[in-house]
Enzyme design. Sequence first.
Site, PDB file in Angstrom:
ATOM      1  N   ARG A  54       0.851  -1.189   0.000  1.00 13.30           N
ATOM      2  CA  ARG A  54       0.000   0.000   0.000  1.00 13.30           C
ATOM      3  C   ARG A  54       0.888   1.240   0.000  1.00 13.30           C
ATOM      4  NH1 ARG A  54       2.198   2.106   3.702  1.00 13.30           N
ATOM      5  NH2 ARG A  54       0.640   3.733   3.650  1.00 13.30           N
ATOM      6  N   GLY A  55       0.197   2.389  -0.152  1.00  8.44           N
ATOM      7  CA  GLY A  55       0.956   3.622  -0.332  1.00  8.44           C
ATOM      8  C   GLY A  55       1.104   3.832  -1.838  1.00  8.44           C
ATOM      9  N   ALA A  56       0.756   5.041  -2.305  1.00  6.00           N
ATOM     10  CA  ALA A  56       0.643   5.253  -3.753  1.00  6.00           C
ATOM     11  C   ALA A  56       1.875   4.818  -4.571  1.00  6.00           C
ATOM     12  CB  ALA A  56       0.300   6.717  -4.004  1.00  6.00           C
ATOM     13  N   ARG A  97      -7.614  -0.679  -6.734  1.00  2.09           N
ATOM     14  CA  ARG A  97      -7.869   0.472  -5.852  1.00  2.09           C
ATOM     15  C   ARG A  97      -8.055   1.718  -6.731  1.00  2.09           C
ATOM     16  NH1 ARG A  97      -4.341   1.309  -0.620  1.00  2.09           N
ATOM     17  NH2 ARG A  97      -6.295   2.201   0.121  1.00  2.09           N
ATOM     18  N   GLN A 204      -2.314   2.964   9.899  1.00  2.00           N
ATOM     19  CA  GLN A 204      -1.024   3.005   9.189  1.00  2.00           C
ATOM     20  C   GLN A 204       0.005   3.851   9.943  1.00  2.00           C
ATOM     21  OE1 GLN A 204      -3.992   3.389   7.764  1.00  2.00           O
ATOM     22  NE2 GLN A 204      -4.054   2.661   5.660  1.00  2.00           N
ATOM     23  N   ASP A 245      -2.241  10.647  -2.647  1.00  2.34           N
ATOM     24  CA  ASP A 245      -2.582   9.583  -3.600  1.00  2.34           C
ATOM     25  C   ASP A 245      -2.921  10.138  -4.970  1.00  2.34           C
ATOM     26  OD1 ASP A 245      -2.996   8.346  -0.858  1.00  2.34           O
ATOM     27  OD2 ASP A 245      -3.041   6.642  -2.242  1.00  2.34           O
ATOM     28  N   ASN A 255      -5.561  12.352   0.105  1.00  2.62           N
ATOM     29  CA  ASN A 255      -4.657  11.537   0.925  1.00  2.62           C
ATOM     30  C   ASN A 255      -5.518  10.826   1.971  1.00  2.62           C
ATOM     31  OD1 ASN A 255      -1.941  10.649   1.619  1.00  2.62           O
ATOM     32  ND2 ASN A 255      -2.173  11.829   3.489  1.00  2.62           N
ATOM     33  N   LYS A 256      -4.898  10.009   2.764  1.00  5.67           N
ATOM     34  CA  LYS A 256      -5.603   9.193   3.759  1.00  5.67           C
ATOM     35  C   LYS A 256      -6.642  10.003   4.529  1.00  5.67           C
ATOM     36  CE  LYS A 256      -5.343   5.728   4.264  1.00  5.67           C
ATOM     37  NZ  LYS A 256      -6.330   4.860   3.575  1.00  5.67           N
TER      38      LYS A 256
HETATM   39  O1  MRU Z   1      -4.651   3.229   2.138  1.00  7.35           O
HETATM   40  P1  MRU Z   1      -3.173   3.455   2.060  1.00  7.35           P
HETATM   41  O2  MRU Z   1      -2.430   2.938   3.232  1.00  7.35           O
HETATM   42  O3  MRU Z   1      -2.605   2.969   0.739  1.00  7.35           O
HETATM   43  O4  MRU Z   1      -3.035   5.035   2.060  1.00  7.35           O
HETATM   44  C1  MRU Z   1      -1.756   5.591   1.947  1.00  7.35           C
HETATM   45  C2  MRU Z   1      -1.718   7.064   2.002  1.00  7.35           C
HETATM   46  O5  MRU Z   1      -2.725   7.729   2.131  1.00  7.35           O
HETATM   47  C3  MRU Z   1      -0.369   7.700   1.800  1.00  7.35           C
HETATM   48  O6  MRU Z   1      -0.261   8.891   2.511  1.00  7.35           O
HETATM   49  C4  MRU Z   1      -0.167   7.999   0.298  1.00  7.35           C
HETATM   50  O7  MRU Z   1      -0.433   6.859  -0.469  1.00  7.35           O
HETATM   51  C5  MRU Z   1       1.192   8.487   0.006  1.00  7.35           C
HETATM   52  S1  MRU Z   1       2.420   7.270   0.200  1.00  7.35           S
HETATM   53  C6  MRU Z   1       3.921   7.967  -0.152  1.00  7.35           C
END
Ligand code: MRU
Length: 359
Positions: A54-56, A97, A204, A245, A255-256
């Site tokens: 996970r994470g973009a 996703r 997270q 994201d 973002n999250k």
């Molecule tokens: O649902 P996730 O854990 O994939 O969400 C991640 C985030 O919101 C991060 O802040 C974003 O992807 C940037 S990662 C460098």
Amino acid sequence: MQEKTIMDYETVDIDLQTKELVIIDQTKLPYSTEIIRLSTAKEIWDAIYLLQVRGAPAIGVAAAFGIYILATQIEEEEFALFYEKFTEQKKYLDSSRPTAVNLSWALNRMDQVCVANQDKPHKELLEILEKEALAIKEEDTWVCKMIGEYGLSLVKPGDGILTHCNAGQLATSKYGTATAPIYLGQERGYNFHVFADETRPLLQGARLTAYELHSSGVDVTLICDNMSAMVMKKGWVQAVFVGCDRVAANGDTANKIGTSVVAAVAKQYNVPFYVCAPTSTIDMSLEHGDLIPIEERKPEEVTEMWYKERMAPEGVKVFNPAFDVTDHALITGIVTEYGVARAPFKEAFEEIFRKKAEK
Ligand code: MRU
């Protein structure tokens, strides 16, 4: 011999011999570091959907490796037939996703390379795809390093920094985006004090950010999501760094979930709010943030996950969006690998993309 920490692992990797995607299963962290190997379309789709990776940026790298692995499994060598299957697999992975644009960005990049080299012998085409996927990962490491440099120029030694979710090494190939200035500052003796929001509902911040920063010896304090106003009001935070994201052309940023609350609080207490965004997350095709697709996830993540027993009444309505959009008016700067964009963001992004094209 020094003990291996989570920072010594590759977040996303590929075994070129066995043609498997190799990732740390992030749903098991921080309790256990389990490396898993995936090779089928379903396994790779599930890993992205279930947040094992996970994470973009990490999702983008996993998708690039994933589509390459699936391409090697296509039996048809004649391009038209091969491409039909390739496109099917690409669409399937892309559906895992919706919010992080890096997923479709990486898949489209692989697609473009595939089409541009359709005249090449099949074996050579696969080699070119392999090279492109490896390049996507390598570039991500460079991008994070540069974001670290630009981000570090915005803060001073001894500053308090607040971050939300995990935009750390576990969300990228290396260093992270929002954490890159922190790691770089640590190497250079900046002695930052970091506040990590725990980040409900999937934690997270607690499970990943607090874990990786703590393992790296960074001074990190874990706080609940509803404590950001308290620590900012006390004057303990001099800057907020978060990841993203997807960024729309006007600078609105997904973002999250919870990020926009932090931005509003930061505005209230005059704390600069920086979004760390590789240019791969900037989506100039979307004029503003309302057009960013927002993923909604299962209610159980809110009602029962992490609890010993369910903590909400049976049958209660639950809203569980995984991301929110921070209005560009709340953002002080968007830190990319080509510099810091400031309002008006559209013009600033155009300049940043000009720099990128010149490189
Ligand atoms: O649902 P996730 O854990 O994939 O969400 C991640 C985030 O919101 C991060 O802040 C974003 O992807 C940037 S990662 C460098």
